[in-house]
Each structure stands twice: as C-alpha cells, then as structure tokens.
Design an enzyme around this catalytic site. Structure first.
Site, PDB file in Angstrom:
ATOM      1  N   CYS A1082       0.878  -1.165   0.000  1.00  0.00           N
ATOM      2  CA  CYS A1082       0.000   0.000   0.000  1.00  0.00           C
ATOM      3  C   CYS A1082       0.911   1.209   0.000  1.00  0.00           C
ATOM      4  O   CYS A1082       1.785   1.311  -0.855  1.00  0.00           O
ATOM      5  CB  CYS A1082      -0.980  -0.037   1.161  1.00  0.00           C
ATOM      6  N   CYS A1376     -36.842   3.979 -13.861  1.00  0.00           N
ATOM      7  CA  CYS A1376     -38.132   3.298 -13.905  1.00  0.00           C
ATOM      8  C   CYS A1376     -39.019   4.031 -12.898  1.00  0.00           C
ATOM      9  O   CYS A1376     -38.711   5.153 -12.498  1.00  0.00           O
ATOM     10  CB  CYS A1376     -37.978   1.808 -13.590  1.00  0.00           C
TER      11      CYS A1376
END
Length: 1439
Positions: A1082, A1376
């Site tokens: 990291c 929708c």
C-alpha cells in the site's frame, strides 16, 4: 385554302360604304397599279374574267352605242344585266395581283339599278390570298341603290411575301331584273382616309377540348359603334365575347370558341360594320392539336416488394407532338385512387408500393398548351413481390392450458402483418425435462384459424412457444413465450428406488420421487397387507391398511408388524390432479427369537448328583418362525469370571462340542440339541447322562467344578437364525472324586492351548496394524470433512441472519443433520456405521496447494481460539455489541510498535529508502536483495516475507516504492520470481503522495531492467496491468501482472467487501502455482497490506479446515512486519469481509459451463421444493445491507420530501449525485444514485421517473454529469405522476437547461430520440448530445420484460451509443417508476455482458450484490433475478 397559305395571310382589309358624293380627295393622291377607268376595256387594265364562273361582266364604252336604257349613266364601265341570267348565277372580274409591301386603299364606284325598283342582285367583293381558294365575300351590297354612282373604299395592307387579288362578283337574284355596274376603280398607295380596318389577325393553335380565342383589333373613326362578329370560312357567325376600347381610334374584340375539336379547325376572320360601311379582317386559321397518347403499354424491367421498375415506351404515340412532359400514373387494381409522377428518363422506378399487390400502370404524355395532356396509354398490369413479414402477432395468448396440451390464440393475421397474401404460420415449441430429456418440434397451422392446439406435451413443464410467420420472401419469429402445462397425475415411483429395510416387527420403507412427477407432489399413499408368513399363527387374509405421507417425506416406518411375515406394499404419489399408478414391493420382516418361559424365581432343577443335574425343560413359543431346535448349553464356572445374570442374555450362537471346547479352551459346550418335536410339553432332562444328542455328547459333569446350565430355543428360516436362551440351573462343585472323561474322546489339551495362544498373538498384531491405518485415515479425513460441511454451515449462517440471537446455544443442538433418521426411530443396527458423507462444495474456486500437516499454522491460544465458520456470524454479532467492545478489546491486546530488531533498516545509507521512519523492515524477515557490485548496502529494501496458509514466505509485504527504490523494487520482483504485484493504494490521496509511479505507460528502462506495459484492463474497482520484464544480460522475458485496487477510500475502509473479495479471487486465479511470492504493498506496507494478506490467508483456512483464526493470524503477521493491520476499523473490516465470502461463496460460472450449470440451478429439488437459484436469491437478500435513516439523511430532509416518489426507497448519502447547475431556490438534491458498471466507476445513474416538480432537476442531472444516454423502462402515466419530460419536436426549456429534439425513430420495441441540450447559464460549454431509449417491451403489470432478446438488444444498443459518444466516457441514466428493480436489472445485465466479454465468466450474484451495496432495492423480485440469468444465456447463445 391550304393550311400554309392561310397561316401566312398578312393582309388586312377594311371596306366602307361612302355617301354618293364624288371622290374629290382621291384624285390628289398617288395612284398605284391595279386601278382602271374602263375607257379602253378591262383588258387594258390587266383585268380578267374568271374562267370558272357562270357568265361574264360586260364592258360598256362611251364611244360605242349600247342597248342600256337611257336612264343609265353615260361613260365607260363594267356592267351585268341580271335579266339575262338565272338566279344564283355569278360573274367574276379579277383585278391584278397585288404584291407591294404597303398599305393600299381601293376606291371604286358601283350601282345596282332596276327600272321597276326591284332587286337586281348582289355585288360581292372577294379577296384571294396567295392564289388560294376563294373565301366568303368580305363585302357585299344587294338591292336597289338608284341610278347614281356610289363610292366605296377598301383598305388593304400587304406584307411580303404574301399577295392578294381582289375579285368583283355579281350574283343574280331571284328578281332577274336590273343592272349591277362598277367603274372608276382606283388603287391608292396610302391608307384610306375614312375607312376603318383591322390589324393582322393571327392564327390560333389550341389543344382539342380547350377553348380557342381570336382577338381582333380595329382602327378608324367611330369604330366603337361598329357591329362585330367572327366569320368562319363556311359562313358561320360567332358573336363577340368581349370588347375593350384601347383608345379613341382603336378597340379590341375577343371571340371564343368553346371546347374545340378537330372538326372546328378552319379559317376565321373578323367583320365589322357601321353606318358608313363594313370592315373585314384577314383569314386566320384555328389549328386544333390532338394531345399525344402512347401506343404501347409500359414495359416491366424489374420488380421488388415495394418497387416496380418500368420502361415508358413513349416513343410511338397517337396525337400531336412535341412531348414536353412524361408522367406515370398508377393505382392498385383493387382501389380507386391514382397517383401520378413526372418522369425525366426513359425508365422509372415506382417506390413505396405495397408488397404482393397488383398495380395498373399507364403513361401520360403532354404537349405544349393548356389541355396538352393526352389520355393515359394502354395499361401495364403487374404485381409486386412479397415482402418479409412486418412482425409476428403481438397478442399471442394462451387460450387453454391442460396437462398435455396447450391451445394458443393470436390476433388476426392481416396483410399489414404478413406483407403477402401467401404465407404460412408455424408454431415451434421446445422443452426440457429431467434426465436430459428434451424435445423440439414445429407444427404447421391453418393461417386462417384463430387458434391452434399443441398436443402431446409433458405435464407441469415449462414449454417455450414461439410463432414463425413465413412468406416467400422471409420469416419473422416471435419472442418465446414460456408456458407451464397443467399438472397431471404423477408417474409411478421408480421400482429401483423403492427399498425396504426389515426388522422383526417393523419395516423401514424409503423411495424416490417419480421420474415423472407431472406436477408438485402433494402426498404419497402406501397401502400394505400381509400375504404370507413363516408363522402359521399369523393371519394373512386381512384387509389392506393405508398410510399417507407428505410430499417431502419419502420414507415411512411401518410398526407393529408380525415377524417372519411377507408384506406387500403399494405406493403411489399424488398431485392436485390425483393419484398416479402404484408401484409394488414385497418385504419380509425378520423372524424373532422364540419366547422361552420365564424361569426367574422358578427352580428348574429336579435332581442333582455328583456328575449330573436333572432340569425341567419347558417348550418355547415360536415367534415368526417355528422352533427349529432346543439346545442345552453347559458353562463351566471359574472363580474370576463374572456370573451371568438370570433371565435374557447373550446366547451362544456358535455350537461347540465338548471335545472342541476342551481342545480350544472354550468356556462352554453344547451338551445336547433336541428336535422341537421332542418337547411338546414340559419334560425333565439330565445334564451329564453321557449320551449323544444330535451329534453333541452330554458328558458327565466334573464333581469338583461348578456349572451353569442354559436352555436355548432356536428358530431358523432361509439362512436367518434367531436364538433365545435362559439360565435354568446352576450346579455347585462337590467333594467327590473327579470323573475323568473317556481318554478316547479327549485330545491333548497342551497342544491345543499352545495353538490357541499363537492364534491370539497373531490376531493382536493384526489388530495393531488396523488401528494405525484407521488413525491415519481419520487424520487425512479431517480436512475433507471440514470442507464438505462448509456449505451446510453456511446454510445455517444464512438462516440465522434473520433469527433472534436470544438463544444462540440452540443453533447447533437443533441441527437436523446431527440426528439421523434411524436415531429418530430408535433403530439399532448390529454394526453401526460411524462415517458420515457430506455434500462436497466449494467455498472458493481457486488453485490450492498440497500440504503435509493438518494443524493450523498459527498458535491458537486459550483466550482466542479458532472460530468455526458456522459460528462466525454469531461471533461477529456478539463482538459488535456494546459499540464493538469485543473487537476493541481484542485489537488493543495486540502489541503495538517494534517487536524485533531492524538494525539494517536504520543504517544511514538506507534512510532514504524508507517512506516512513517508523514502518521499516525487521532484520529477521526482511527481503535481502542480491547486492549490486561495489555497493554493499544495496541489499536492503523495505520489505518482509510473510507466511501464507501452509506456504512459507508466500507473500512479500512492502511499502509503496519511493523514487529512490523503483530500481530496487524491480530487482526484488526479478530475484523473487514474483508474477503478481498487489497494489492497495492510489498514487495520491488527499493531496499527499502515497506511492511513486513505478511502472511505465508504454516502455521504460529502470537500471538494467526494461519494463513494457503490454495490456491494461480498467475495471470499476481495480485495474489489471500486464508487463513484460527483461533484464540486461539475461535471455529471458517474464510476465508480471499488477493488480491495482482503486476502490479503497482515502479514509477508513471500503463500505463493503464485495469488490475487494472479487479482487482477491482474481489475484488467486492469476498467480501461477510455480511463481514466487505475491508482492503486496500500500503506502506504508502495513495497514491495507495486512488486511489483504489476512483475508487471503483466512479464506484458505476457512475452506481447508472450516475454521478461521483471524486474531492469531494478525498476531503472526505483526511478528513479521510492524503494525500489520493498523486500525481497529481495519480489523473489523477483515471479519466482515471473511463473513461475506463465507456466506456468498464463489458464484462465478465459466462461460463454457454456464448452460449446464444454469439448468442445474433452476431444477426443483423434490425434497425441499426449492432450487439452487431460489436459494441463491434468498442468500442475496440475507447479505444485502439494510439502509438506516442516518444513511439517507439528505433525502429525508423536509425540503426534499416532495422530490421523493416513495419514502421507503431513498438513495444513501454516499451515492448521491449532487446537482451543480443552480436553479433559483431549488436544492441540489435529486432522488438518484451513482452505480458502478463493470469497467467504470459511477458509470450508471439510477433514478426514479421524474415527478412533475423534478423534471427540471432531471435535466440538470443529465447535463451536470455528462449523461449521453437515458434509458426509460416504464410508461408515461399522468395518473401515477409520470409526465412526458421531453419535447416531442422543436425546443423546450426546463429551468436553465434547453432541450431540443433532433430526431425520433423506432426500432422494434425501442423508440430512439436524440436531444441536443445546453446549459443557458454556461453557454460557453457548448452542447451535449443525448439519446433517449424508450423501451416499450415491458408491461407495467409484469415483473420482467416480455422478451429476453429485445431487452438484450436494448442493452447492446445503449452500449454501442455510449462507445460512439464522448469517447465512451458519458454516463447512462436509467429510470423506472421507483429507480429500483427494473433499473437494477438493466445495470446487472449490462455488467454481466461486460463480464462475459472480459473474463469469460458469468456472475449474476456478484453483479447484483455490487449494485445492492449502493442501493438495496436493485433487482427486487426473484423473477427479475432469474431473468438476468436468462438474458445471460441468451447473450451466450446469440454471440
């Protein structure tokens, strides 16, 4: 007069009757040739008599006497005596032809005289033009005029090259009395002074059927008072239609001939008459042209469904040319309308015709002038070809459903659908059943019939029906309609599955569901009765008994049966339609041991001696089989042997004679065996009577020994033997001398004992070997059992998620799998089978490595033991109570800070190689690089080896490279032969550099390493880069993959672990088994790096052992590198990630296996009446995070309430797309959520259908987020607050956004509209092109669309448009009604399609889980979830 002469007539003639005054002024003018005073006769003036008249003019000379009456004038002149001729006879005197191109005035004198005042006749003046035929007179006078001369003028204009000739004609009248005379004819070369005349009258040409107009222009004094008419050459007069004054000396007169025909073609002239005389124009010709018409019909050159190619054939015509226009007139022969097209070429293509239609085609030709279009030519009658059918019937409905037949209705197949009058309709169907049975067939049907029946179908089966409409030019297939046939009675239970397990008084019967259930099994009915028995006392003629089992119970225990009895069972299954045929099986119960009388408390000893004992034998009662034999067993008593208790006991199954007992050391022997017939009633028996019974010697008893006497009864039938025994007496030892048995009947005891001892030793050795083998196999089986039970444990975990945790201790105690069916029914088989077979399932489908040991690699302490996977959910819930106090306490128990030496890392020359001074490499576990020549400190890199699960140094944990260590980093990759680099950070986070970019975008050289980026695969949460690595001096090219996880937020941990788990699986699959350590980094190489490694190790442990040991794993990692897993939040995240992995498992299916796997997933399990797909959806619901009120705090603000259609479907704060464009007082909130696609983060925006008050916000959202596609999945419905939010044409403004509709088209079930939108507050940004896809194939009352194919086509259309627009960077808005199920299904299928393209796998579960992590109502219904699988299959089969 011929046509040419008439057409060229240039002369204008005007005639005026003058008063009887002498001509005074004329003598002063200039005379021209043609005049005559007749002094010398007409011949001297070149006048001629007409050769074809009736008689001649007579010359009267002043020098000669004449016969005229005295009152006649004196002098020379020409005269006609009408009394000498018959009425109607004519005499003509012709003047010379005049050719001068000039205006002439002809002046002459005339008289008509009769003594009686009668009419002498008529004087006519005619003009012959260009020697043509004579026309009607242009001037005449008739009747008596007196005996004085009168003067008249005739004005004539001559235009070269024309000529004219004036003729004086005398016509005798009926009176035949009098004289007609002319004299003093003068031809003047100037216009007449007082005579009006006409200008040139031109020819008129018209087309037949049109009106013809002649216009005459007259000049002269008082001309306006003249009478006018048009005179045809044959004398027909036509009245004037209109007059118009031009000035005081000129006027115009119009004459109109109506609808002329060829018969009207002739010469016409204008005539004017006044008080002073008359004026006549020249003759002009009326030319009538016939409009042209083709002789032949057009010729057909080519034909198609909607066009006809013809050749006009317009060269041969009837009528007059020239042709200035060609037209094609056509019509349907069955219709009345016609259509006409102008044509400029010899061929023409008629477009937009109806297929399979007969047309009549004619050609129209047009010549110049009004009415120049002729009649249509002869027709060409031809027919277009058929066209491909427009579509299949949309209203395919099921009229009737039965178990084995389906009746189908459909709409009337009109021509607008078939596009042909000749067509066929076929219904094709197919279905799949269990046992790999499938069928597909097509049935031709009567096109005119409104219904068709499909027969011979299997009951309760999903039948896929589609209609195929075919004509000669093509075919159209309807979308498949899946219909489930009705249930029917089931088939028989499989004979082979029917098994019975016998006991003495019960039978355990189990079976399997019928191979043809033909519906949902509701129950099983079993009738049974005894048919025979070994026990004569058992009745076998009784009525059958019946029991019923529920559908999910495929076994039954029949109790209270008779031993040794054969029962016949008839089992049949039932659906709602009734019972199917029965399957029979015969099962016989085991016989029971005979029942002996109870000797307890009864002394059976009758008499006893030193060597004998007499006992009372009582007969036994048979049970299930007759008694086969009675046996008397003698057991020698030993001081150290435990006495047997009286009553029932273990019997002596192996018969041993006295001789064998003595030689083998057996503790007992059979003294006698008695047939059952020998003991019909109680009888005494003497043990030791020295007799032989059925081969067994009953020797005398030894007086100094004690004996137990046992009585056994035995029943034996068909290799089954049951024995019952009882101790009936005990004989104590006596002091009498021992009676030695007969030596002849003994064997050497010493030899036999030695043999027995040797056998025992061999047996013991064999037993030890078996024990060792069994122990080893149990150890090897440990891992297999753990893996096999994982899925069962996962099931408990999922089920437990929705339960109360009030009594967690009962979770496994109530596990139905822990109690077998035999245990429930108190079955005790003689030999117990302790092995359990577990279903094999995979937790993670990744490569594994063999290992020697089976113990955990970590030291599990007493305070922190490993946790069973099945207990993980309960454990995490417990640890999270009280504000996660358990996790806090565990994490704080880890040693924080340095726990080992790091002297090398602390050296001055290595300080620059460390990103952070407090996170550096321990000496004992650091990666030691091979030193570079002349640089002894070059062996250091801030990296440590980390052990994997049963793989030492499987990982290298390192910091994110700094600029100084990029070369060292690639040296480490090369030295360790690593194939995978895992990067769990971004280069810059919160403005701080976290890692130096150590890889190239193309090719870069780092020291003696050449790194080339050959491929980059960007995905929503991570990027996979593939590099080739080369080193100078080495003839080797290696491939290294970098897996860069970009989904870790700048602060904290990911909101969900789904993406990271997918990332870990991808790394596992990509890492070759022979590769070196996986390099994980990291920024510091501690926190996120530790998380990644712990999760990866624990997933391996969970699969191998069925347990996880997170605490001790973290502890072990921290012993290798400082502060691995840096925060408590990361520690909790590890637990949540492993729990999610265990609950969800591996759901990706390779493309090559998908079809078979999917059909297996939807198969209904007869035991559970469920399917794997349904279970997977339930698992998905269980692991879907539930939103809390604080998660949706912005949507819940009072000012935003009216912007939400449903208050229970709100977007979480973390996913909101805040609006940027300002619109007055409106807030920046809209009910929408950003969603990741497969390749791009936040590629989708899912929203509700705009409310009337949020339409402006909707268009702000489109513009602010660069959305290039809008997918509309519901209908406009004002009753539900769903208005039309776009302009159908033109331009509309929605707040600050201007929307212009550029085009609209329709493709199957999709209406495509392209809008151009701009932000009026930021016009410098230009326009954004947006395409709206309005999907029509999803009815409002249905959970899923009607067609998989059309929905897939919609997704691919959107994908294609997105690739074309904005370089593929535009977002897609999907809406929708509620922004949930339908929108989620579109996104999920889009993700799956990309997944198939990129990775060749299908993982619907992962796609939906990823969407639900952002918004839980994505893909709401199980039908929608299955539809995602169906479309994935459709995509694979169509690609």
């Amino acid at each position: 007069m011929d046509t040419t002469a008439a057409a060229a007539l240039p002369a204008f003639v005007a005639l005026l009757l003058l008063s009887p005054w002498p001509l005074l002024g004329s003598a002063q003018g200039q005379f021209s040739a043609g005049g005559c005073t007749f002094d010398d006769g007409p011949g001297a003036c070149d006048y001629h008599q007409d050769l074809y008249d009736d008689f001649e003019w007579v010359h009267v000379s002043a020098q000669e006497p004449h016969y005229l009456p005295p009152e006649m004038p004196q002098g020379s002149y020409m005269i006609v005596d009408s009394s000498d001729h018959d009425p109607g006879e004519k005499a003509r005197l012709q003047l010379p032809t005049m050719k001068e191109n000039d205006t002439h005035c002809i002046d002459f004198s005339y008289l008509l005289y009769s003594q009686k005042g009668l009419n002498p006749g008529t004087l006519n003046i005619l003009v012959r033009v260009n020697k043509g035929p004579l026309a009607n007179p242009i001037w005449n006078v008739t009747g008596f005029t007196g005996r004085d001369w009168l003067r008249a003028e005739l004005a004539v204009s001559t235009f070269w090259p024309n000529e004219y000739q004036v003729i004086f004609e005398a016509e005798v009248s009926g009176g035949r009395s009098g004289y007609i005379a002319i004299d003093d004819i003068q031809v003047l070369s100037y216009p007449c002074d007082k005579s009006p005349h006409f200008l040139r009258l031109g020819d008129v040409e018209v087309n037949a059927g049109q009106n013809a107009t002649f216009q005459c222009i007259a000049t002269g004094r008082d001309a306006v008072h003249n009478k006018l008419w048009l005179q045809r050459r044959n004398g027909e007069d036509i009245p004037v239609a209109q007059t118009k004054n031009i000035n005081h000396r000129r006027f115009a007169a119009s004459f109109r001939l109506q609808e002329v025909t060829k018969t009207d073609q002739d010469l016409y002239r204008c005539v004017t008459q006044s008080e002073r005389g008359s004026g006549v124009s020249n003759f002009a010709q009326l030319i009538v042209r016939e409009p042209p018409r083709p002789i032949a019909p057009p010729q057909l050159l080519g034909v198609g469904p909607t066009y006809l190619l013809i050749q006009l054939n317009a060269n041969s015509i009837i009528g007059d040319g020239p042709i200035i226009l060609k037209e094609v007139e056509y019509r349907m022969t069955s219709g009345s309308w016609t259509e006409t097209h102008a044509v400029n070429a010899p061929t023409y293509k008629l477009w937009h015709l109806d297929p399979d239609t007969e047309y009549e085609i004619r050609v129209l030709l047009t010549r110049p002038g009004e009415g120049g279009t002729g009649l249509p030519g002869p027709p060409l009658i031809t027919r277009t070809k058929c066209a491909e059918p427009m579509r299949t019937p949309k209203t395919l409905k099921i009229a009737e459903i039965q178990a084995r037949r389906i009746a189908v209705d459909w709409e009337s197949l009109g021509y607008n659908i078939t596009r042909c009058h000749t067509f066929n309709v076929t219904i094709c169907y197919h279905y799949f059943r269990g046992h790999n049975e499938s069928k597909a067939d097509c049935l031709d049907m009567d096109p005119k019939a409104p219904q068709h029946v499909v027969n011979h179908l299997p009951p309760y089966t999903n039948v896929s029906l589609k209609m195929i409409l075919t004509n000669p030019e093509g075919r159209k297939e309807s979308e498949e309609t899946i219909i489930q046939t009705d249930e029917d009675v089931p088939g028989p239970v499989p004979v082979k599955s029917l098994q019975g397990t016998s006991f003495e008084n019960k039978i355990f019967l189990n079976w399997k569901e019928p191979l043809d259930p033909n519906g949902i099994i509701t129950q099983y009915e079993i009738s049974y009765s005894s048919i025979r028995s070994f026990d004569p006392a058992v009745p076998v003629a009784g009525p059958p008994q019946t029991v019923s089992n529920l559908w999910n119970s495929t076994h039954h225990v029949f109790m209270h049966l008779h031993p040794g009895t054969t029962y016949q069972f008839f089992i049949r299954a039932s659906t709602v339609k009734g019972f199917g045929p029965a399957t029979a099986i015969n099962v016989t119960t085991n016989i029971s041991a005979p029942t002996l009388p109870d000797y307890e408390g009864v002394d059976a000893s009758l008499n006893e001696t030193a060597t004998t004992i007499t006992v009372l034998l009582r007969p036994a009662q048979a049970k299930g089989a007759p008694i086969s034999a009675y046996q008397i067993v003698v057991e020698e008593l030993h001081p150290h042997r435990t006495k047997r208790e009286a009553g029932a006991m273990e019997c002596y199954q192996v018969p041993v004679t006295y001789q064998n007992a003595m030689s083998g050391g057996a503790p007992y022997y059979f003294a006698a065996e008695l047939p059952p017939g020998n003991l019909p009633e109680p009888a005494p028996f003497t043990v030791g009577d020295n007799r032989t019974y059925q081969g067994f010697w009953n020797p005398p008893l030894a007086p100094r020994k004690g004996y137990n006497i046992y009585f056994q009864a035995m029943s034996s039938v068909e290799k089954e033997t049951k024995t019952q025994c009882v101790r009936i007496a005990t004989k104590a030892a006596t002091e009498e001398p021992e009676v030695i048995p007969d030596p002849a009947k003994q064997t050497d005891r010493v030899v036999k004992i030695a043999g027995i001892s040797a056998g025992i030793l061999v047996f013991i050795l064999l037993l030890l070997v078996v024990i060792l083998i069994v122990k080893k196999s149990k150890l090897a089986k440990k891992r297999k059992d753990a893996m096999g039970n994982t899925r069962q444990e996962m099931t408990h975990m999922v089920n437990a998620m929705d339960r109360s945790y009030a009594d967690q201790s009962t979770l496994h105690a109530e596990d139905p799998l822990s109690i077998t069916f035999m245990d429930q029914h108190n079955f005790s088989p003689r030999y117990e089978n302790h092995s359990a077979t577990a279903e094999s399932s995979r937790l993670l489908d990744v490569p594994r490595y063999l290992c020697e040991g089976t113990e955990s690699p970590y030291q599990t302490g007493q305070l922190h033991p490993a946790i069973r996977v099945a207990d993980l959910l309960q454990h995490i819930n417990l640890m999270k109570t009280s504000d996660s106090y358990g996790f806090k306490e565990e994490y704080e128990s880890f040693f924080e800070g340095q726990s080992a030496s790091w002297d090398v890392a602390k050296k001055d020359q290595n300080r620059a190689k460390n990103r952070y001074g407090n996170i550096i490499a321990y000496d004992h576990s650091r990666v030691i690089l091979q030193p570079v020549e002349d640089d002894p400190s070059s062996d250091y890199i801030n990296a440590n080896y980390i052990d994997g699960y049963q793989r030492p140094s499987h990982y290298i944990a390192t910091q994110g490279p700094v600029h100084e260590t990029v070369y060292d980093f690639w040296r480490m990759i090369w030295q360790e032969q690593s194939a995978c680099i895992v990067m769990v950070t971004n280069l810059v986070e919160v403005g701080r550099v976290k890692c130096y970019k150590y890889w190239p975008d193309d090719t870069e050289v780092y020291g003696d390493f050449k790194v080339t980026c050959v491929e980059m695969e960007p995905l929503a949460e991570y990027v996979v880069r593939t590099f080739t690595l080369e080193r100078r001096g080495y003839n080797e090219i290696r491939e290294v993959k970098q897996f860069h996880f970009t989904g870790w937020p700048d602060h904290g941990v990911p909101y969900h672990a789904t993406g990271l788990l997918s990332f870990i699986r991808r790394v596992k699959l990509s890492n070759p088994p022979s590769a070196g350590p996986i390099v994980v980094h990291c920024s510091a190489g501690a926190g996120r790096t530790g998380c990644y490694i712990v999760i990866d190790i624990m997933l391996d442990m969970a699969e191998r052992e069925g347990v996880v040991d997170i605490y001790n794993c973290v502890k072990a990692l921290r012993s290798r590198r400082i502060n691995m897993v840096q925060t408590e939040e990361q520690y909790i995240f590890i637990h949540d990630a492993i729990l999610e992995a265990c609950l969800c498992g591996e759901t990706a299916i390779p493309v090559c296996e998908f079809k078979a796997a999917y059909f297996d997933m939807i198969r209904i399990d007869s035991q559970t009446n469920s399917s794997h797909l349904k279970d997977e959806f339930q698992t998905l619901n269980s692991v879907t995070p539930r939103l809390q009120a604080e998660d949706c705090s912005i949507a819940c603000l009072p000012r935003n309430h009216d912007k939400n259609r449903f208050m229970d479907m709100l977007p979480p704060d973390r996913c909101l797309p805040f609006l940027i464009t300002i619109d007055g007082e409106s807030s920046n909130y809209i009910n929408a959520a950003l969603m990741d696609s497969y390749r791009q983060p936040a590629a989708f925006i899912v929203t509700q259908y705009p409310l009337p008050n949020t339409v402006k916000d909707f268009w702000r959202l489109v513009y602010d987020y660069g959305c290039t596609s809008i997918v509309m999945l519901n209908e406009v419905d004002l009753s539900q607050g769903c208005p039309q939010y776009w302009p159908e044409e033109g331009m509309l403004r929605y707040g600050p956004i201007q929307v212009e509709c550029m085009s609209c088209s329709m493709d199957c079930d999709v209406i495509n509209r392209i809008f151009r939108i701009c932000n009026l507050t930021r016009p410098q940004e230009g326009y954004l092109m947006v395409q709206q896809f309005q999907y029509l194939g999803w009815a409002s009352h249905r959970e899923v669309p009607g067609s998989k194919r059309s929905f897939l086509k919609l997704i691919l259309q959107v994908e294609k448009w997105q690739e074309e627009c904005e370089e593929g960077e535009g977002r897609t808005i999907i809406h929708c009604l509620n922004g949930g199920g339908r929108s989620g299904m579109f996104c999920a299928i889009g993700i799956v399609v990309e997944m198939v393209k990129r990775q060749n796998v299908v993982d619907v579960f992962h796609a939906v889980k990823t969407l639900r992590n952002s918004k839980p109502n994505m893909v709401e219904a199980p039908e929608q979830y299955r539809f995602c699988y169906d479309v994935a299959l459709e995509y694979l089969e169509s690609s």
